[in-house]
Design a protein around this motif. Structure first.
Motif, PDB file in Angstrom:
ATOM      1  N   THR A  67       0.898  -1.404   0.117  1.00 41.70           N
ATOM      2  CA  THR A  67       0.289   0.124  -0.044  1.00 41.70           C
ATOM      3  C   THR A  67       0.772   1.184   0.006  1.00 41.70           C
ATOM      4  N   PRO A  68       0.575   2.252  -0.221  1.00 38.82           N
ATOM      5  CA  PRO A  68       1.496   3.502  -0.714  1.00 38.82           C
ATOM      6  C   PRO A  68       1.712   4.122   1.124  1.00 38.82           C
ATOM      7  N   GLY A  69       0.850   3.381   1.889  1.00 42.24           N
ATOM      8  CA  GLY A  69       0.770   3.668   3.161  1.00 42.24           C
ATOM      9  C   GLY A  69       1.928   2.720   3.785  1.00 42.24           C
ATOM     10  N   GLU A  70       2.246   1.675   3.663  1.00 44.28           N
ATOM     11  CA  GLU A  70       3.412   0.890   3.723  1.00 44.28           C
ATOM     12  C   GLU A  70       4.035   1.957   3.475  1.00 44.28           C
ATOM     13  N   VAL A  71       4.907   2.621   1.560  1.00 41.09           N
ATOM     14  CA  VAL A  71       6.257   3.104   1.002  1.00 41.09           C
ATOM     15  C   VAL A  71       6.120   4.434   2.457  1.00 41.09           C
ATOM     16  N   LEU A  72       4.608   4.807   2.448  1.00 42.41           N
ATOM     17  CA  LEU A  72       5.584   5.797   3.670  1.00 42.41           C
ATOM     18  C   LEU A  72       6.134   5.505   4.754  1.00 42.41           C
ATOM     19  N   GLN A  73       5.132   4.993   5.426  1.00 48.95           N
ATOM     20  CA  GLN A  73       6.218   4.034   6.916  1.00 48.95           C
ATOM     21  C   GLN A  73       7.485   3.409   6.226  1.00 48.95           C
ATOM     22  N   THR A  74       7.792   2.536   5.378  1.00 46.13           N
ATOM     23  CA  THR A  74       9.025   2.114   4.858  1.00 46.13           C
ATOM     24  C   THR A  74       9.989   2.947   4.121  1.00 46.13           C
ATOM     25  N   ARG A  75      10.028   4.236   3.815  1.00 47.77           N
ATOM     26  CA  ARG A  75      10.480   4.635   2.903  1.00 47.77           C
ATOM     27  C   ARG A  75      11.011   6.167   3.412  1.00 47.77           C
ATOM     28  N   PHE A  76      10.379   6.335   4.576  1.00 49.61           N
ATOM     29  CA  PHE A  76      10.265   8.546   4.992  1.00 49.61           C
ATOM     30  C   PHE A  76      10.532   8.145   6.524  1.00 49.61           C
ATOM     31  N   LEU A  77       9.163   7.107   6.891  1.00 48.95           N
ATOM     32  CA  LEU A  77       9.248   7.568   8.180  1.00 48.95           C
ATOM     33  C   LEU A  77      10.186   6.797   8.963  1.00 48.95           C
ATOM     34  N   THR A  78      10.337   5.389   9.007  1.00 53.56           N
ATOM     35  CA  THR A  78      10.704   5.052   9.397  1.00 53.56           C
ATOM     36  C   THR A  78      12.653   4.743   9.462  1.00 53.56           C
ATOM     37  N   PRO A  79      13.311   5.447   8.421  1.00 53.31           N
ATOM     38  CA  PRO A  79      14.611   5.003   8.194  1.00 53.31           C
ATOM     39  C   PRO A  79      15.202   6.913   8.474  1.00 53.31           C
ATOM     40  N   ASN A  80      14.289   7.340   8.603  1.00 51.78           N
ATOM     41  CA  ASN A  80      14.171   9.072   8.881  1.00 51.78           C
ATOM     42  C   ASN A  80      13.929   9.025  10.801  1.00 51.78           C
ATOM     43  N   HIS A  81      13.309   7.764  11.749  1.00 55.70           N
ATOM     44  CA  HIS A  81      13.084   8.404  12.642  1.00 55.70           C
ATOM     45  C   HIS A  81      12.181   9.166  12.849  1.00 55.70           C
ATOM     46  N   ILE A  82      10.694   9.266  12.397  1.00 59.64           N
ATOM     47  CA  ILE A  82      10.016   9.802  12.117  1.00 59.64           C
ATOM     48  C   ILE A  82       8.644   9.492  12.510  1.00 59.64           C
ATOM     49  N   THR A  83       7.891   9.794  13.393  1.00 61.09           N
ATOM     50  CA  THR A  83       6.919   9.129  13.651  1.00 61.09           C
ATOM     51  C   THR A  83       5.617   9.555  13.888  1.00 61.09           C
ATOM     52  N   LYS A  84       4.164   8.790  12.994  1.00 60.78           N
ATOM     53  CA  LYS A  84       3.576   9.134  12.745  1.00 60.78           C
ATOM     54  C   LYS A  84       2.369  10.466  13.557  1.00 60.78           C
ATOM     55  N   TYR A  85       3.249  11.117  14.762  1.00 59.82           N
ATOM     56  CA  TYR A  85       2.441  11.765  16.227  1.00 59.82           C
ATOM     57  C   TYR A  85       3.695  13.227  15.045  1.00 59.82           C
ATOM     58  N   ARG A  86       4.790  12.798  14.745  1.00 60.01           N
ATOM     59  CA  ARG A  86       5.325  14.191  14.385  1.00 60.01           C
ATOM     60  C   ARG A  86       4.853  14.395  12.786  1.00 60.01           C
ATOM     61  N   LEU A  87       5.099  13.567  12.093  1.00 58.42           N
ATOM     62  CA  LEU A  87       4.113  13.858  10.756  1.00 58.42           C
ATOM     63  C   LEU A  87       2.912  14.461  10.973  1.00 58.42           C
ATOM     64  N   ALA A  88       2.571  13.549  11.651  1.00 57.93           N
ATOM     65  CA  ALA A  88       0.638  14.527  11.539  1.00 57.93           C
ATOM     66  C   ALA A  88       0.607  16.345  11.955  1.00 57.93           C
ATOM     67  N   GLN A  89       1.502  16.562  13.164  1.00 57.90           N
ATOM     68  CA  GLN A  89       1.952  17.493  13.140  1.00 57.90           C
ATOM     69  C   GLN A  89       2.438  18.328  12.287  1.00 57.90           C
ATOM     70  N   ALA A  90       3.827  18.128  11.666  1.00 59.86           N
ATOM     71  CA  ALA A  90       4.177  18.848  10.520  1.00 59.86           C
ATOM     72  C   ALA A  90       2.977  19.199   9.527  1.00 59.86           C
ATOM     73  N   MET A  91       2.228  17.946   9.027  1.00 67.28           N
ATOM     74  CA  MET A  91       1.803  18.295   8.215  1.00 67.28           C
ATOM     75  C   MET A  91       0.202  18.813   8.655  1.00 67.28           C
ATOM     76  N   ASN A  92      -0.213  19.112   9.712  1.00 66.43           N
ATOM     77  CA  ASN A  92      -1.299  19.950  10.603  1.00 66.43           C
ATOM     78  C   ASN A  92      -2.608  19.039   9.896  1.00 66.43           C
ATOM     79  N   VAL A  93      -2.757  17.911  10.284  1.00 64.97           N
ATOM     80  CA  VAL A  93      -3.929  16.728  10.472  1.00 64.97           C
ATOM     81  C   VAL A  93      -3.568  16.171  11.711  1.00 64.97           C
ATOM     82  N   PRO A  94      -4.831  15.393  11.685  1.00 63.61           N
ATOM     83  CA  PRO A  94      -4.895  14.591  12.535  1.00 63.61           C
ATOM     84  C   PRO A  94      -4.182  13.565  13.205  1.00 63.61           C
ATOM     85  N   PRO A  95      -3.558  12.927  13.944  1.00 66.93           N
ATOM     86  CA  PRO A  95      -2.083  11.091  13.561  1.00 66.93           C
ATOM     87  C   PRO A  95      -3.138  10.012  13.537  1.00 66.93           C
TER      88      PRO A  95
END
Length: 106
Positions: A11-39
């Motif tokens: 899924t696109p969500g798996e790409v988000l997790q495996t290629r962007f969040l995990t390698p860059n140590h970004i949490t879902k919460y931190r991403l949501a804050q940066a995007m101004n969307v609900p976690p």
């Protein structure tokens, strides 16, 4: 064992997790804050429960340094691969034979 170049997440969500969040140590919460969307929205995308819409693609592109097309293409490719065509086959009727339709010029 497959090489990382051969790995294509489901899924696109798996790409988000495996290629962007995990390698860059970004949490879902931190991403949501940066995007101004609900976690929970980010969590649902990662779990494959929510699609990436145009506004979400624009936000993801801006905060992660990609393009909206990158995210929309991932979503489109996933949708095309996983859509159950048999759901609509009996409901629609072809008007032209395959290969006979010509694209219209603008």
């Amino acid at each position: 064992m497959r090489s990382t170049d051969d790995y294509k997440p489901g899924t696109p969500g798996e790409v988000l997790q495996t290629r962007f969040l995990t390698p860059n140590h970004i949490t879902k919460y931190r991403l949501a804050q940066a995007m101004n969307v609900p976690p929970y929205g980010i969590g649902e995308i990662i779990q494959g429960k929510r699609r990436i819409t145009l506004p979400m693609a624009i936000r993801l592109a801006y905060v992660l340094g990609t393009t909206p097309e990158y995210w929309l293409d991932l979503q489109r490719d996933y949708d095309l691969k996983h859509f159950d065509v048999s759901r609509i086959r009996g409901e629609v009727h072809p008007l032209l034979s395959p290969g006979l339709a010509e694209p219209r010029e603008s």
